[in-house]
Design an enzyme around this catalytic site. Structure first.
Site, PDB file in Angstrom:
ATOM      1  NE  ARG A   1      17.571  95.182   1.286  1.00 51.21           N
ATOM      2  CZ  ARG A   1      17.828  94.201   2.155  1.00 51.21           C
ATOM      3  NH1 ARG A   1      17.674  94.403   3.445  1.00 51.21           N
ATOM      4  NH2 ARG A   1      18.248  93.022   1.747  1.00 51.21           N
TER       5      ARG A   1
ATOM      6  CG  HIS B   1      21.495  95.715   7.299  1.00 51.96           C
ATOM      7  ND1 HIS B   1      21.325  96.169   6.020  1.00 51.96           N
ATOM      8  CD2 HIS B   1      20.809  94.530   7.336  1.00 51.96           C
ATOM      9  CE1 HIS B   1      20.582  95.324   5.327  1.00 51.96           C
ATOM     10  NE2 HIS B   1      20.247  94.326   6.114  1.00 51.96           N
TER      11      HIS B   1
HETATM   12  P1  NAP Z   1       9.319  87.947   0.792  1.00 51.91           P
HETATM   13  O1  NAP Z   1       9.227  86.515   1.226  1.00 51.91           O
HETATM   14  O2  NAP Z   1       9.653  88.252  -0.620  1.00 51.91           O
HETATM   15  O3  NAP Z   1       7.884  88.605   1.127  1.00 51.91           O
HETATM   16  C1  NAP Z   1       7.496  89.834   0.677  1.00 51.91           C
HETATM   17  C2  NAP Z   1       6.087  90.174   1.163  1.00 51.91           C
HETATM   18  O4  NAP Z   1       5.789  91.522   0.798  1.00 51.91           O
HETATM   19  C3  NAP Z   1       5.019  89.291   0.530  1.00 51.91           C
HETATM   20  O5  NAP Z   1       4.012  88.988   1.477  1.00 51.91           O
HETATM   21  C4  NAP Z   1       4.434  90.193  -0.564  1.00 51.91           C
HETATM   22  O6  NAP Z   1       3.067  89.951  -0.875  1.00 51.91           O
HETATM   23  C5  NAP Z   1       4.559  91.551   0.082  1.00 51.91           C
HETATM   24  N1  NAP Z   1       4.580  92.612  -0.933  1.00 51.91           N
HETATM   25  C6  NAP Z   1       5.459  92.779  -1.960  1.00 51.91           C
HETATM   26  N2  NAP Z   1       5.137  93.863  -2.697  1.00 51.91           N
HETATM   27  C7  NAP Z   1       4.022  94.377  -2.130  1.00 51.91           C
HETATM   28  C8  NAP Z   1       3.193  95.485  -2.441  1.00 51.91           C
HETATM   29  N3  NAP Z   1       3.439  96.286  -3.488  1.00 51.91           N
HETATM   30  N4  NAP Z   1       2.125  95.721  -1.653  1.00 51.91           N
HETATM   31  C9  NAP Z   1       1.843  94.918  -0.596  1.00 51.91           C
HETATM   32  N5  NAP Z   1       2.600  93.839  -0.252  1.00 51.91           N
HETATM   33  C10 NAP Z   1       3.661  93.577  -1.008  1.00 51.91           C
HETATM   34  O7  NAP Z   1      10.337  88.763   1.711  1.00 51.91           O
HETATM   35  P2  NAP Z   1      11.079  88.250   3.046  1.00 51.91           P
HETATM   36  O8  NAP Z   1      12.067  87.199   2.716  1.00 51.91           O
HETATM   37  O9  NAP Z   1      10.040  87.959   4.060  1.00 51.91           O
HETATM   38  O10 NAP Z   1      11.903  89.576   3.444  1.00 51.91           O
HETATM   39  C11 NAP Z   1      11.241  90.750   3.878  1.00 51.91           C
HETATM   40  C12 NAP Z   1      12.182  91.947   3.956  1.00 51.91           C
HETATM   41  O11 NAP Z   1      13.129  91.774   5.012  1.00 51.91           O
HETATM   42  C13 NAP Z   1      13.009  92.210   2.702  1.00 51.91           C
HETATM   43  O12 NAP Z   1      13.046  93.603   2.444  1.00 51.91           O
HETATM   44  C14 NAP Z   1      14.409  91.773   3.109  1.00 51.91           C
HETATM   45  O13 NAP Z   1      15.392  92.415   2.352  1.00 51.91           O
HETATM   46  C15 NAP Z   1      14.403  92.198   4.574  1.00 51.91           C
HETATM   47  N6  NAP Z   1      15.429  91.550   5.401  1.00 51.91           N
HETATM   48  C16 NAP Z   1      16.136  92.336   6.267  1.00 51.91           C
HETATM   49  C17 NAP Z   1      17.094  91.757   7.099  1.00 51.91           C
HETATM   50  C18 NAP Z   1      17.835  92.585   8.116  1.00 51.91           C
HETATM   51  O14 NAP Z   1      18.769  92.089   8.751  1.00 51.91           O
HETATM   52  N7  NAP Z   1      17.448  93.820   8.349  1.00 51.91           N
HETATM   53  C19 NAP Z   1      17.332  90.376   7.039  1.00 51.91           C
HETATM   54  C20 NAP Z   1      16.582  89.604   6.165  1.00 51.91           C
HETATM   55  C21 NAP Z   1      15.620  90.201   5.342  1.00 51.91           C
HETATM   56  P3  NAP Z   1       2.566  88.568  -1.532  1.00 51.91           P
HETATM   57  O15 NAP Z   1       2.849  87.511  -0.487  1.00 51.91           O
HETATM   58  O16 NAP Z   1       1.139  88.768  -1.728  1.00 51.91           O
HETATM   59  O17 NAP Z   1       3.370  88.359  -2.782  1.00 51.91           O
END
Ligand code: NAP
Length: 309
Positions: free
Chosen positions: A224, A272
């Site tokens: 983000r 994006h």
């Molecule tokens: P997710 O499944 O919710 O995973 C989040 C990860 O971040 C988890 O491993 C979590 O740790 C870790 N985390 C959260 N807070 C933390 C902190 N304070 N310190 C350290 N680690 C932390 O997310 P996702 O589905 O993989 O998505 C990841 C990102 O990609 C999101 O921001 C999403 O919006 C973005 N995204 C972007 C696009 C694009 O086109 N650019 C497309 C899709 C997604 P734990 O596992 O230990 O809980």
């Protein structure tokens, strides 16, 4: 009973088609033209106008139209007592890996340097680098991060990951929490941000943390825009602490024409598009959650609103 699609910068039509194709009996309508707001029990949301969710007195479930939910929690009038679900899709993780892999390889094989040399008709080989001695650091080992981490490890990169809780992923060294952030950053010559946007992670891509990376590191932010402190990136690039950056997400989207990122020679930027949700691929889980909600059963991919992701 109605499913309403509330989005301001996505075309809702392919979503309606995908849902109706799965189940033609579904009543799917599009905000703001629903026949009766009282009939709406389930909403699919992406960048909804603030406060609009209060218009649905019988709403029972809110579904994000993507992996993140930060666009929902930014709404000061958000109904915090309702369950929120998000989309978790193997295709989304695969398509994100394709994007990041292309960027990492472009940087790792110095194609940016060769492109610049080409502009000067300059025939000059850069010193070779070894994939086995290049460390990729992935911040966030969730649905998307852990997939990319495994894939990069399979290719031969040395991969480390940082998350809140410890992970066990073959070929990936796991670091956790604030305590291990510095040790993690100090090794990452390519840093990839795949964190959710929460109060803890907002602004985490800042000068203090850039200075903990090996000099000449490369940054990829596909999470983000608010993870990044824009001025700090420009400073780190101009001072040579970072060699380059690839950005797919921005504080304000579309990125304003006057933003300095557009013309910075060390920044590659995309609109994006790193991984775009395919309505056909995710429609089954939306319908499944709609049915689970109707049967008062536990939902799939429910977000922990206190944790923020
Ligand atoms: P997710 O499944 O919710 O995973 C989040 C990860 O971040 C988890 O491993 C979590 O740790 C870790 N985390 C959260 N807070 C933390 C902190 N304070 N310190 C350290 N680690 C932390 O997310 P996702 O589905 O993989 O998505 C990841 C990102 O990609 C999101 O921001 C999403 O919006 C973005 N995204 C972007 C696009 C694009 O086109 N650019 C497309 C899709 C997604 P734990 O596992 O230990 O809980």
């Amino acid at each position: 009973m109605t499913i309403s699609i509330i989005c301001t910068n996505k075309d809702p039509k392919p979503w309606v088609d995908a849902l109706k194709k799965l189940d033609p009996t579904l009543d799917v309508q599009i905000w703001p033209n629903e026949r009766r707001k009282e009939d709406v029990e389930f909403v699919l949301c992406w960048n909804h106008p603030e406060g609009v969710l209060a218009d649905y007195p019988n709403l029972q479930c809110i579904c994000s139209m993507g992996a993140g939910i930060d666009h929902l929690s930014n709404d000061a009038f958000f109904p915090k007592d309702l369950p929120v679900v998000r989309l978790v899709d193997p295709l989304l993780a695969q398509s994100m890996f394709e994007y990041i892999c292309a960027v990492v390889m472009f940087h790792f094989r110095e194609l940016d340097v060769y492109k610049a040399q080409q502009g000067q008709s300059n025939w000059l080989q850069q010193p070779p680098k070894s994939i086995f001695q290049t460390t990729i650091g992935i911040m966030g080992l969730g649905n998307i991060g852990k997939y990319s981490a495994s894939k990069f490890s399979d290719i031969g990169f040395n991969v480390i990951g940082w998350s809140r809780t410890k992970k066990s992923i073959k070929g990936v060294k796991s670091y956790t929490g604030e305590d291990q952030l510095e040790e993690f950053l100090s090794q990452a010559s390519i840093l990839i941000c795949l964190l959710p946007l929460t109060n803890e992670t907002r602004g985490i891509l800042n000068l203090k943390n850039f200075n903990k990376l090996p000099q000449g590191a490369y940054l990829v932010n596909v999470a983000r825009g608010e993870h990044l402190v824009d001025e700090d990136l420009i400073m780190a690039l101009n001072e040579g602490q970072l060699r380059g950056a690839c950005l797919d997400v921005f504080r304000e989207e579309p990125l304003v024409k006057s933003h300095p990122f557009w013309n910075h020679s060390k920044i590659l930027l995309t609109p994006h598009c790193a991984s775009i949700t395919d309505p056909i691929s995710v429609a089954p889980q939306v319908v499944q959650n709609y049915r689970l909600m109707q049967d008062s059963k536990p939902l799939l991919n429910q977000v922990n609103l206190l944790r923020g992701y």
